[in-house]
Design an enzyme around this catalytic site. Structure first.
Site: not given
Ligand code: SAH
Length: 398
Positions: A213, A229, A251-252, A301, A341
Protein backbone atom coordinates in the site's frame (compact mmCIF):
# COMPACT_ATOMS: atom_id res chain seq x y z
CA UNK A 1 4.69 -45.51 30.79
CA UNK A 2 6.35 -45.94 27.42
CA UNK A 3 7.90 -42.70 26.11
CA UNK A 4 6.00 -41.17 23.24
CA UNK A 5 8.48 -41.35 20.45
CA UNK A 6 8.66 -41.24 16.66
CA UNK A 7 11.50 -43.06 15.00
CA UNK A 8 12.44 -42.03 11.45
CA UNK A 9 13.45 -44.15 8.52
CA UNK A 10 17.15 -44.04 7.93
CA UNK A 11 18.22 -40.96 5.94
CA UNK A 12 14.93 -39.13 6.60
CA UNK A 13 16.41 -36.85 9.29
CA UNK A 14 17.98 -34.52 6.71
CA UNK A 15 15.28 -31.85 6.65
CA UNK A 16 15.27 -31.69 10.46
CA UNK A 17 19.04 -31.25 10.51
CA UNK A 18 18.47 -28.19 8.31
CA UNK A 19 15.95 -27.00 10.90
CA UNK A 20 12.85 -27.45 8.77
CA UNK A 21 9.88 -27.90 11.11
CA UNK A 22 7.60 -30.20 9.11
CA UNK A 23 7.80 -33.97 9.26
CA UNK A 24 5.89 -35.87 6.57
CA UNK A 25 4.27 -39.19 7.40
CA UNK A 26 6.41 -41.03 4.83
CA UNK A 27 9.53 -40.37 6.91
CA UNK A 28 8.23 -42.31 9.90
CA UNK A 29 9.38 -45.85 10.68
CA UNK A 30 7.78 -46.36 14.08
CA UNK A 31 5.43 -44.67 16.55
CA UNK A 32 5.83 -45.64 20.21
CA UNK A 33 3.71 -44.80 23.26
CA UNK A 34 0.36 -44.20 21.49
CA UNK A 35 0.51 -40.39 21.34
CA UNK A 36 -2.85 -38.63 21.04
CA UNK A 37 -3.47 -35.87 18.45
CA UNK A 38 -1.45 -32.79 19.40
CA UNK A 39 0.55 -34.51 22.12
CA UNK A 40 4.27 -33.91 22.45
CA UNK A 41 6.57 -36.57 21.02
CA UNK A 42 10.32 -36.92 20.72
CA UNK A 43 11.65 -37.52 17.22
CA UNK A 44 14.67 -39.76 16.97
CA UNK A 45 16.74 -40.93 14.01
CA UNK A 46 17.00 -44.54 12.89
CA UNK A 47 19.76 -45.11 15.46
CA UNK A 48 17.59 -43.69 18.27
CA UNK A 49 19.41 -40.34 18.61
CA UNK A 50 17.28 -37.32 19.66
CA UNK A 51 16.52 -34.91 16.80
CA UNK A 52 13.61 -32.76 17.92
CA UNK A 53 10.49 -32.43 20.05
CA UNK A 54 7.25 -32.08 18.12
CA UNK A 55 3.46 -32.09 18.12
CA UNK A 56 1.83 -35.25 16.77
CA UNK A 57 -0.74 -34.75 13.96
CA UNK A 58 -1.84 -38.29 13.06
CA UNK A 59 -4.64 -37.14 10.72
CA UNK A 60 -2.35 -34.99 8.59
CA UNK A 61 0.18 -35.77 5.87
CA UNK A 62 2.27 -33.37 7.89
CA UNK A 63 2.47 -35.86 10.71
CA UNK A 64 4.51 -33.78 13.13
CA UNK A 65 5.46 -30.13 13.54
CA UNK A 66 8.61 -29.36 15.45
CA UNK A 67 8.46 -27.34 18.65
CA UNK A 68 12.18 -27.38 19.43
CA UNK A 69 15.49 -28.95 18.47
CA UNK A 70 16.74 -28.54 22.05
CA UNK A 71 16.33 -31.71 24.12
CA UNK A 72 16.31 -29.69 27.34
CA UNK A 73 13.34 -27.52 26.31
CA UNK A 74 9.98 -28.71 27.69
CA UNK A 75 6.72 -27.73 25.97
CA UNK A 76 5.07 -25.90 28.84
CA UNK A 77 3.79 -22.44 29.82
CA UNK A 78 7.31 -21.02 29.88
CA UNK A 79 7.98 -22.34 26.37
CA UNK A 80 4.93 -20.56 24.90
CA UNK A 81 5.60 -17.40 26.91
CA UNK A 82 9.13 -17.20 25.54
CA UNK A 83 8.08 -17.72 21.91
CA UNK A 84 5.26 -15.18 22.20
CA UNK A 85 7.63 -12.61 23.75
CA UNK A 86 10.12 -13.15 20.96
CA UNK A 87 7.44 -12.60 18.29
CA UNK A 88 6.30 -9.39 19.98
CA UNK A 89 9.88 -8.13 20.28
CA UNK A 90 10.33 -8.63 16.53
CA UNK A 91 7.26 -6.47 15.69
CA UNK A 92 8.55 -3.83 18.09
CA UNK A 93 11.87 -3.91 16.24
CA UNK A 94 9.93 -3.35 12.98
CA UNK A 95 8.08 -0.43 14.64
CA UNK A 96 4.80 -2.22 13.96
CA UNK A 97 3.75 -1.69 17.57
CA UNK A 98 1.58 1.45 17.24
CA UNK A 99 -1.08 0.83 19.92
CA UNK A 100 -3.82 2.19 17.62
CA UNK A 101 -2.61 0.16 14.65
CA UNK A 102 -2.46 -3.52 13.94
CA UNK A 103 -0.16 -6.18 12.58
CA UNK A 104 0.42 -9.88 12.34
CA UNK A 105 1.80 -10.60 15.79
CA UNK A 106 2.51 -14.30 15.36
CA UNK A 107 3.07 -15.92 11.99
CA UNK A 108 3.25 -19.65 12.49
CA UNK A 109 6.52 -21.29 11.40
CA UNK A 110 8.34 -17.95 11.09
CA UNK A 111 7.81 -17.36 14.79
CA UNK A 112 8.60 -20.98 15.64
CA UNK A 113 4.97 -21.55 16.56
CA UNK A 114 3.83 -23.73 13.63
CA UNK A 115 0.06 -23.64 13.24
CA UNK A 116 -0.57 -20.48 15.27
CA UNK A 117 -1.58 -17.19 13.67
CA UNK A 118 -2.33 -14.11 15.76
CA UNK A 119 -3.29 -10.70 14.38
CA UNK A 120 -3.39 -7.63 16.62
CA UNK A 121 -6.07 -4.99 16.09
CA UNK A 122 -5.28 -2.25 18.58
CA UNK A 123 -6.09 -3.73 22.00
CA UNK A 124 -7.69 -6.87 20.59
CA UNK A 125 -6.27 -10.10 19.22
CA UNK A 126 -7.65 -12.49 16.63
CA UNK A 127 -6.26 -16.03 16.90
CA UNK A 128 -6.26 -19.04 14.59
CA UNK A 129 -5.28 -22.51 15.80
CA UNK A 130 -4.40 -24.41 12.64
CA UNK A 131 -2.73 -27.61 13.82
CA UNK A 132 -3.42 -30.45 16.26
CA UNK A 133 -0.48 -29.30 18.40
CA UNK A 134 -1.79 -25.77 18.74
CA UNK A 135 -5.28 -27.08 19.47
CA UNK A 136 -3.84 -29.31 22.22
CA UNK A 137 -2.21 -26.30 23.93
CA UNK A 138 -4.93 -23.76 23.17
CA UNK A 139 -5.90 -22.94 26.78
CA UNK A 140 -2.36 -22.14 27.87
CA UNK A 141 -1.68 -20.21 24.64
CA UNK A 142 -4.76 -18.03 25.21
CA UNK A 143 -3.73 -17.47 28.85
CA UNK A 144 -0.16 -16.56 27.90
CA UNK A 145 -1.29 -14.26 25.08
CA UNK A 146 -3.68 -12.46 27.41
CA UNK A 147 -1.07 -12.02 30.13
CA UNK A 148 1.84 -10.98 27.92
CA UNK A 149 -0.02 -8.62 25.58
CA UNK A 150 -2.54 -7.22 28.07
CA UNK A 151 -5.18 -7.55 25.33
CA UNK A 152 -8.73 -6.46 26.21
CA UNK A 153 -10.20 -9.36 24.30
CA UNK A 154 -9.16 -12.34 22.20
CA UNK A 155 -11.45 -13.57 19.43
CA UNK A 156 -10.98 -16.93 17.70
CA UNK A 157 -11.31 -17.28 13.92
CA UNK A 158 -10.39 -20.92 13.46
CA UNK A 159 -12.89 -21.17 10.59
CA UNK A 160 -10.42 -22.17 7.91
CA UNK A 161 -10.47 -25.31 5.80
CA UNK A 162 -6.90 -26.36 6.72
CA UNK A 163 -8.26 -27.45 10.10
CA UNK A 164 -10.16 -30.28 8.42
CA UNK A 165 -6.83 -31.77 7.29
CA UNK A 166 -5.90 -31.99 10.97
CA UNK A 167 -9.23 -33.56 11.86
CA UNK A 168 -10.31 -30.41 13.71
CA UNK A 169 -13.75 -28.77 13.51
CA UNK A 170 -14.06 -25.08 12.64
CA UNK A 171 -14.59 -22.76 15.57
CA UNK A 172 -15.16 -19.04 16.15
CA UNK A 173 -16.01 -16.81 19.09
CA UNK A 174 -14.71 -14.83 22.01
CA UNK A 175 -12.14 -16.82 24.00
CA UNK A 176 -10.93 -14.17 26.45
CA UNK A 177 -11.94 -10.77 27.85
CA UNK A 178 -14.52 -8.44 26.37
CA UNK A 179 -16.22 -8.53 22.97
CA UNK A 180 -14.37 -6.37 20.45
CA UNK A 181 -16.49 -3.56 18.96
CA UNK A 182 -17.89 -4.01 15.48
CA UNK A 183 -16.30 -2.58 13.50
CA UNK A 184 -12.91 -2.30 15.10
CA UNK A 185 -11.07 0.81 13.93
CA UNK A 186 -7.34 0.64 13.28
CA UNK A 187 -4.87 3.18 11.93
CA UNK A 188 -2.19 2.57 9.34
CA UNK A 189 0.07 5.22 7.81
CA UNK A 190 -2.32 7.95 8.95
CA UNK A 191 -5.39 6.28 7.43
CA UNK A 192 -8.25 4.73 9.39
CA UNK A 193 -9.77 1.37 8.55
CA UNK A 194 -12.92 -0.26 9.92
CA UNK A 195 -12.53 -4.01 10.29
CA UNK A 196 -15.13 -6.71 10.85
CA UNK A 197 -13.01 -9.33 12.60
CA UNK A 198 -15.97 -11.69 13.01
CA UNK A 199 -16.96 -12.07 9.37
CA UNK A 200 -14.20 -10.45 7.31
CA UNK A 201 -11.77 -12.39 5.13
CA UNK A 202 -8.69 -13.78 6.86
CA UNK A 203 -8.94 -12.12 10.29
CA UNK A 204 -10.64 -9.08 8.71
CA UNK A 205 -7.81 -7.06 7.18
CA UNK A 206 -4.91 -7.77 4.80
CA UNK A 207 -1.95 -6.74 6.93
CA UNK A 208 0.31 -8.53 4.46
CA UNK A 209 -0.26 -5.69 1.93
CA UNK A 210 0.85 -2.87 4.21
CA UNK A 211 4.26 -2.34 2.54
CA UNK A 212 2.63 -2.62 -0.91
CA UNK A 213 0.00 0.00 0.00
CA UNK A 214 2.85 2.34 0.87
CA UNK A 215 4.77 1.59 -2.34
CA UNK A 216 1.69 1.99 -4.55
CA UNK A 217 0.46 5.15 -2.80
CA UNK A 218 3.84 6.75 -3.53
CA UNK A 219 3.13 6.44 -7.29
CA UNK A 220 -0.57 7.36 -7.21
CA UNK A 221 -0.70 11.17 -7.15
CA UNK A 222 -3.04 12.61 -9.77
CA UNK A 223 -3.81 9.20 -11.26
CA UNK A 224 -7.06 7.51 -12.21
CA UNK A 225 -7.00 4.02 -10.72
CA UNK A 226 -8.80 0.74 -11.27
CA UNK A 227 -8.57 -1.27 -8.04
CA UNK A 228 -9.63 -4.81 -8.94
CA UNK A 229 -10.28 -7.36 -6.16
CA UNK A 230 -10.52 -4.38 -3.82
CA UNK A 231 -12.00 -6.13 -0.77
CA UNK A 232 -12.64 -3.30 1.75
CA UNK A 233 -10.80 -0.73 -0.34
CA UNK A 234 -7.50 -0.47 1.52
CA UNK A 235 -5.56 0.31 -1.69
CA UNK A 236 -8.23 2.90 -2.57
CA UNK A 237 -7.94 4.65 0.79
CA UNK A 238 -4.13 4.66 0.67
CA UNK A 239 -3.91 5.96 -2.93
CA UNK A 240 -6.69 8.56 -2.60
CA UNK A 241 -5.13 9.90 0.59
CA UNK A 242 -1.87 10.17 -1.37
CA UNK A 243 -3.63 12.37 -3.95
CA UNK A 244 -4.96 9.95 -6.55
CA UNK A 245 -7.64 11.59 -8.72
CA UNK A 246 -10.24 8.81 -8.82
CA UNK A 247 -10.53 5.10 -7.93
CA UNK A 248 -12.95 2.42 -9.15
CA UNK A 249 -13.13 -0.51 -6.71
CA UNK A 250 -14.34 -3.84 -8.05
CA UNK A 251 -15.11 -6.85 -5.89
CA UNK A 252 -17.61 -9.68 -6.05
CA UNK A 253 -18.45 -9.23 -2.35
CA UNK A 254 -21.17 -6.66 -1.60
CA UNK A 255 -20.38 -6.55 2.16
CA UNK A 256 -16.69 -5.90 1.38
CA UNK A 257 -17.63 -2.96 -0.84
CA UNK A 258 -20.07 -1.58 1.75
CA UNK A 259 -17.18 -1.61 4.19
CA UNK A 260 -15.00 0.07 1.51
CA UNK A 261 -17.53 2.91 1.22
CA UNK A 262 -17.46 3.28 5.00
CA UNK A 263 -13.64 3.34 5.00
CA UNK A 264 -13.51 6.01 2.32
CA UNK A 265 -16.05 8.15 4.13
CA UNK A 266 -14.20 7.74 7.42
CA UNK A 267 -11.07 9.07 5.71
CA UNK A 268 -13.03 12.10 4.42
CA UNK A 269 -12.77 11.13 0.79
CA UNK A 270 -15.69 12.59 -1.17
CA UNK A 271 -18.00 10.32 -3.22
CA UNK A 272 -16.96 12.12 -6.43
CA UNK A 273 -13.52 10.54 -6.11
CA UNK A 274 -14.55 6.89 -6.12
CA UNK A 275 -17.00 4.33 -7.41
CA UNK A 276 -17.67 0.86 -5.98
CA UNK A 277 -18.84 -1.92 -8.28
CA UNK A 278 -20.03 -5.33 -7.16
CA UNK A 279 -18.96 -7.42 -10.14
CA UNK A 280 -16.79 -10.21 -11.47
CA UNK A 281 -13.40 -8.71 -12.28
CA UNK A 282 -12.86 -10.77 -15.45
CA UNK A 283 -16.21 -9.70 -16.90
CA UNK A 284 -15.85 -6.08 -15.86
CA UNK A 285 -12.31 -5.73 -17.23
CA UNK A 286 -13.46 -7.12 -20.58
CA UNK A 287 -16.40 -4.72 -20.61
CA UNK A 288 -14.12 -1.75 -19.86
CA UNK A 289 -11.82 -2.84 -22.70
CA UNK A 290 -14.77 -2.97 -25.12
CA UNK A 291 -15.94 0.43 -23.94
CA UNK A 292 -12.45 1.85 -24.59
CA UNK A 293 -11.99 2.89 -20.96
CA UNK A 294 -8.44 3.74 -19.86
CA UNK A 295 -6.75 4.24 -16.48
CA UNK A 296 -3.41 5.56 -15.25
CA UNK A 297 -2.99 2.68 -12.82
CA UNK A 298 -4.52 -0.79 -12.53
CA UNK A 299 -4.16 -2.80 -9.30
CA UNK A 300 -4.84 -6.55 -9.47
CA UNK A 301 -4.84 -8.35 -6.11
CA UNK A 302 -6.81 -11.55 -6.74
CA UNK A 303 -7.47 -14.44 -4.35
CA UNK A 304 -5.22 -17.49 -4.46
CA UNK A 305 -5.65 -19.00 -7.95
CA UNK A 306 -3.30 -21.94 -7.26
CA UNK A 307 -4.38 -24.15 -4.36
CA UNK A 308 -2.35 -27.22 -5.34
CA UNK A 309 0.31 -28.40 -7.78
CA UNK A 310 -2.51 -29.81 -9.91
CA UNK A 311 -4.03 -26.36 -10.31
CA UNK A 312 -0.75 -24.74 -11.34
CA UNK A 313 -1.23 -24.48 -15.10
CA UNK A 314 -4.82 -23.27 -14.86
CA UNK A 315 -3.93 -20.82 -12.12
CA UNK A 316 -1.02 -19.40 -14.13
CA UNK A 317 -3.37 -18.88 -17.07
CA UNK A 318 -5.77 -16.92 -14.84
CA UNK A 319 -2.96 -14.67 -13.56
CA UNK A 320 -1.84 -14.10 -17.14
CA UNK A 321 -5.39 -13.35 -18.35
CA UNK A 322 -6.04 -10.62 -15.80
CA UNK A 323 -2.58 -9.09 -16.31
CA UNK A 324 -3.26 -8.93 -20.06
CA UNK A 325 -6.65 -7.33 -19.45
CA UNK A 326 -5.01 -4.91 -17.02
CA UNK A 327 -2.32 -3.85 -19.51
CA UNK A 328 -4.95 -3.24 -22.20
CA UNK A 329 -6.70 -0.77 -19.91
CA UNK A 330 -3.67 1.43 -19.29
CA UNK A 331 -3.00 4.87 -20.71
CA UNK A 332 0.50 5.60 -22.00
CA UNK A 333 2.73 5.97 -18.94
CA UNK A 334 0.27 3.81 -17.00
CA UNK A 335 1.26 1.56 -14.10
CA UNK A 336 0.20 -2.05 -13.53
CA UNK A 337 0.44 -3.45 -10.01
CA UNK A 338 -0.26 -7.19 -10.00
CA UNK A 339 -0.02 -9.71 -7.19
CA UNK A 340 -0.09 -13.42 -6.54
CA UNK A 341 -0.65 -14.81 -3.05
CA UNK A 342 -0.19 -18.43 -4.20
CA UNK A 343 2.72 -20.03 -2.39
CA UNK A 344 3.32 -22.33 -5.35
CA UNK A 345 3.94 -19.35 -7.65
CA UNK A 346 7.62 -18.35 -7.61
CA UNK A 347 8.67 -14.74 -8.21
CA UNK A 348 10.50 -15.84 -11.38
CA UNK A 349 7.42 -17.58 -12.76
CA UNK A 350 5.19 -14.63 -11.86
CA UNK A 351 7.49 -12.24 -13.68
CA UNK A 352 7.51 -14.52 -16.73
CA UNK A 353 3.71 -14.76 -16.76
CA UNK A 354 3.45 -10.99 -16.51
CA UNK A 355 5.95 -10.62 -19.35
CA UNK A 356 3.87 -13.01 -21.49
CA UNK A 357 0.74 -11.02 -20.64
CA UNK A 358 2.47 -7.84 -21.85
CA UNK A 359 3.36 -9.52 -25.15
CA UNK A 360 -0.25 -10.65 -25.58
CA UNK A 361 -1.44 -7.11 -24.84
CA UNK A 362 1.11 -5.65 -27.27
CA UNK A 363 2.75 -3.39 -24.67
CA UNK A 364 6.36 -2.93 -23.57
CA UNK A 365 6.43 -2.23 -19.84
CA UNK A 366 9.45 -1.66 -17.61
CA UNK A 367 9.71 -3.44 -14.27
CA UNK A 368 9.96 -0.81 -11.54
CA UNK A 369 10.07 -3.07 -8.51
CA UNK A 370 9.13 -6.33 -6.86
CA UNK A 371 6.72 -6.34 -3.93
CA UNK A 372 6.30 -8.92 -1.20
CA UNK A 373 4.42 -9.62 2.02
CA UNK A 374 5.01 -7.06 4.78
CA UNK A 375 7.80 -7.84 7.24
CA UNK A 376 5.37 -8.71 10.05
CA UNK A 377 4.89 -11.87 7.93
CA UNK A 378 8.57 -12.86 8.02
CA UNK A 379 10.01 -16.02 6.50
CA UNK A 380 12.16 -18.48 8.41
CA UNK A 381 15.15 -19.26 6.19
CA UNK A 382 14.70 -22.90 7.20
CA UNK A 383 11.04 -22.90 6.08
CA UNK A 384 10.90 -21.04 2.76
CA UNK A 385 7.27 -22.16 2.23
CA UNK A 386 6.27 -19.19 4.41
CA UNK A 387 6.93 -16.84 1.49
CA UNK A 388 3.70 -16.54 -0.48
CA UNK A 389 2.87 -12.99 -1.53
CA UNK A 390 4.62 -11.44 -4.48
CA UNK A 391 3.84 -8.50 -6.69
CA UNK A 392 5.23 -6.46 -9.54
CA UNK A 393 5.02 -2.78 -10.36
CA UNK A 394 5.49 -2.26 -14.09
CA UNK A 395 5.00 0.85 -16.23
CA UNK A 396 4.27 1.50 -19.86
CA UNK A 397 6.25 4.14 -21.74
CA UNK A 398 4.59 7.57 -22.12
N1 SAH B 1 -6.72 -5.92 -2.21
C1 SAH B 1 -7.39 -6.30 -1.00
C2 SAH B 1 -7.40 -7.79 -0.76
C3 SAH B 1 -8.00 -8.62 -1.90
S1 SAH B 1 -8.50 -10.23 -1.42
C4 SAH B 1 -6.75 -5.55 0.18
O1 SAH B 1 -5.63 -5.04 0.05
O2 SAH B 1 -7.39 -5.47 1.24
C5 SAH B 1 -9.29 -10.81 -2.85
C6 SAH B 1 -10.68 -10.24 -3.10
O3 SAH B 1 -11.11 -10.70 -4.36
C7 SAH B 1 -11.76 -10.65 -2.12
O4 SAH B 1 -12.31 -9.51 -1.55
C8 SAH B 1 -12.82 -11.41 -2.96
O5 SAH B 1 -14.15 -11.07 -2.58
C9 SAH B 1 -12.53 -10.87 -4.34
N2 SAH B 1 -12.85 -11.75 -5.49
C10 SAH B 1 -12.55 -13.05 -5.65
N3 SAH B 1 -12.88 -13.46 -6.90
C11 SAH B 1 -13.40 -12.39 -7.54
C12 SAH B 1 -13.91 -12.16 -8.85
N4 SAH B 1 -13.92 -13.12 -9.78
N5 SAH B 1 -14.34 -10.93 -9.17
C13 SAH B 1 -14.33 -9.94 -8.25
N6 SAH B 1 -13.84 -10.09 -7.00
C14 SAH B 1 -13.38 -11.30 -6.64
Amino acid sequence: MEKKRIKLNSGREKSLLRRHVWLFSGAIAEVAGEPQPGETVDIVDAAGKFLARAAWSPESQLAARIWTFDEKEEIDDAFFAERIRRAIEFRRFLKFDDPKGGCRLIYSEADQLPGLVVDRYGDFLVVQFLSAGMEFHRERIIAQLAEITGAKGIYERSDVHVRAREGLPERTGLVYGVQPPNPLIIEEAGARYAVDIRHGQKSGFYFDQRSSREAVAALATGRTILNAFSYTGAFAVATLRAGAAHVINIDSSAPALAQAAHNLEMNRIGPERYENRVADVFTELRRFTEEGRRFDMVILDPPKFIESQRALVRGCRAYQDIARLGYRLLNPGGVLVNFSCSGLMTPELFQKITADAAVEAGVHPLLIRHLEQSPDHPVSLAVPEGFYLKGLITRLPE
